[in-house]
Design an enzyme around this catalytic site. Structure first.
Site, PDB file in Angstrom:
ATOM      1  N   GLY A  29      -2.916  21.294 -13.847  1.00 55.66           N
ATOM      2  CA  GLY A  29      -3.334  19.990 -13.323  1.00 55.66           C
ATOM      3  C   GLY A  29      -2.310  18.914 -13.649  1.00 55.66           C
ATOM      4  CB  THR A  30      -1.453  17.235 -16.642  1.00 56.64           C
ATOM      5  OG1 THR A  30      -1.652  18.283 -17.612  1.00 56.64           O
ATOM      6  CG2 THR A  30      -2.775  16.511 -16.395  1.00 56.64           C
ATOM      7  CG  ASP A  60      -4.597  25.511 -14.313  1.00 61.07           C
ATOM      8  OD1 ASP A  60      -4.107  25.084 -13.239  1.00 61.07           O
ATOM      9  OD2 ASP A  60      -5.131  24.771 -15.156  1.00 61.07           O
ATOM     10  CG  HIS A  61      -8.528  26.277 -12.083  1.00 62.99           C
ATOM     11  ND1 HIS A  61      -8.353  26.589 -13.405  1.00 62.99           N
ATOM     12  CD2 HIS A  61      -9.066  25.032 -12.052  1.00 62.99           C
ATOM     13  CE1 HIS A  61      -8.787  25.581 -14.160  1.00 62.99           C
ATOM     14  NE2 HIS A  61      -9.222  24.626 -13.355  1.00 62.99           N
ATOM     15  NE  ARG A  92      22.666  14.948 -30.498  1.00 60.66           N
ATOM     16  CZ  ARG A  92      23.346  14.048 -29.799  1.00 60.66           C
ATOM     17  NH1 ARG A  92      23.250  14.033 -28.477  1.00 60.66           N
ATOM     18  NH2 ARG A  92      24.118  13.179 -30.413  1.00 60.66           N
ATOM     19  CG  HIS A 136      23.956  17.371 -24.705  1.00 62.58           C
ATOM     20  ND1 HIS A 136      23.271  16.238 -25.071  1.00 62.58           N
ATOM     21  CD2 HIS A 136      24.882  16.981 -23.809  1.00 62.58           C
ATOM     22  CE1 HIS A 136      23.765  15.197 -24.427  1.00 62.58           C
ATOM     23  NE2 HIS A 136      24.747  15.621 -23.649  1.00 62.58           N
TER      24      HIS A 136
HETATM   25  C1  RB5 Z   1      -7.792  22.140 -15.853  1.00 59.16           C
HETATM   26  O1  RB5 Z   1      -8.916  21.446 -15.447  1.00 59.16           O
HETATM   27  C2  RB5 Z   1      -6.793  21.205 -16.485  1.00 59.16           C
HETATM   28  O2  RB5 Z   1      -7.239  20.808 -17.736  1.00 59.16           O
HETATM   29  C3  RB5 Z   1      -5.447  21.885 -16.584  1.00 59.16           C
HETATM   30  O3  RB5 Z   1      -5.007  22.241 -15.313  1.00 59.16           O
HETATM   31  C4  RB5 Z   1      -4.310  21.085 -17.180  1.00 59.16           C
HETATM   32  O4  RB5 Z   1      -4.182  19.844 -16.574  1.00 59.16           O
HETATM   33  C5  RB5 Z   1      -4.275  21.003 -18.643  1.00 59.16           C
HETATM   34  O5  RB5 Z   1      -3.340  20.503 -19.271  1.00 59.16           O
END
Ligand code: RB5
Length: 146
Positions: free
Chosen positions: A66-67, A8-9, A136, A133
């Site tokens: 982001g995450t 994403d961005h 599973r 493995h």
């Molecule tokens: C975008 O702001 C953020 O929510 C996305 O990149 C991500 O971290 C979502 O899980």
């Protein structure tokens, strides 16, 4: 290896560096977008890469948001995808050896570029160990059929 990549961005800038890194290692990279930093919705790109992996268009997928969380959740909704979020190389290696993960996700807001490269390299180098493995992993995939 042929690798599909999506983001994403928030993952766009890190993706550019990861693409270069993958190409330097000799991999072919298919970029599924997004292609700039304009705000967008990560499920679109998680699904695109997930479908590319599930159809066999690419061997493996890499996702960056982001995450790493939301985009991996989206990819995991595609039948045949085993996407994992890794923030360090140990889980990246084990996700291949024990879980046969076919999509790797990480967060551009969580790991730095050097850590991200180390995670990617470790994940691509590690092989699925099969054996106990495999049973599973087969059980995980069977959940989709019930
Ligand atoms: C975008 O702001 C953020 O929510 C996305 O990149 C991500 O971290 C979502 O899980």
């Amino acid at each position: 290896m042929k690798i599909g990549i999506g983001n994403d961005h928030s993952g766009f800038e890190m993706k550019q560096e990861i693409i270069r890194f993958l190409q330097e290692m000799g991999h072919e990279v298919i970029d599924h977008g997004t292609y700039d930093t304009e705000r967008c919705d990560y499920p679109i790109y998680g699904e695109k890469v997930g479908r590319a992996v599930a159809s066999g268009e690419v061997d493996r997928g890499i996702l960056i948001c982001g995450t790493g969380l939301g985009i991996s959740l989206a990819a995991n909704k595609v039948r045949g995808v085993r996407a994992v979020v890794c923030s360090e190389p140990c889980t990246a290696r084990l996700s291949r050896q024990h879980n046969d993960a076919n999509v790797l996700a990480f967060g551009a807001r969580i790991v730095g570029i050097e850590m991200a490269k180390m995670i990617v390299q470790t994940w691509l180098d590690a092989e699925f160990e099969g054996g106990r493995h495999k049973r599973r992993v087969d059980m995980i995939m069977d959940i989709q059929n019930r």
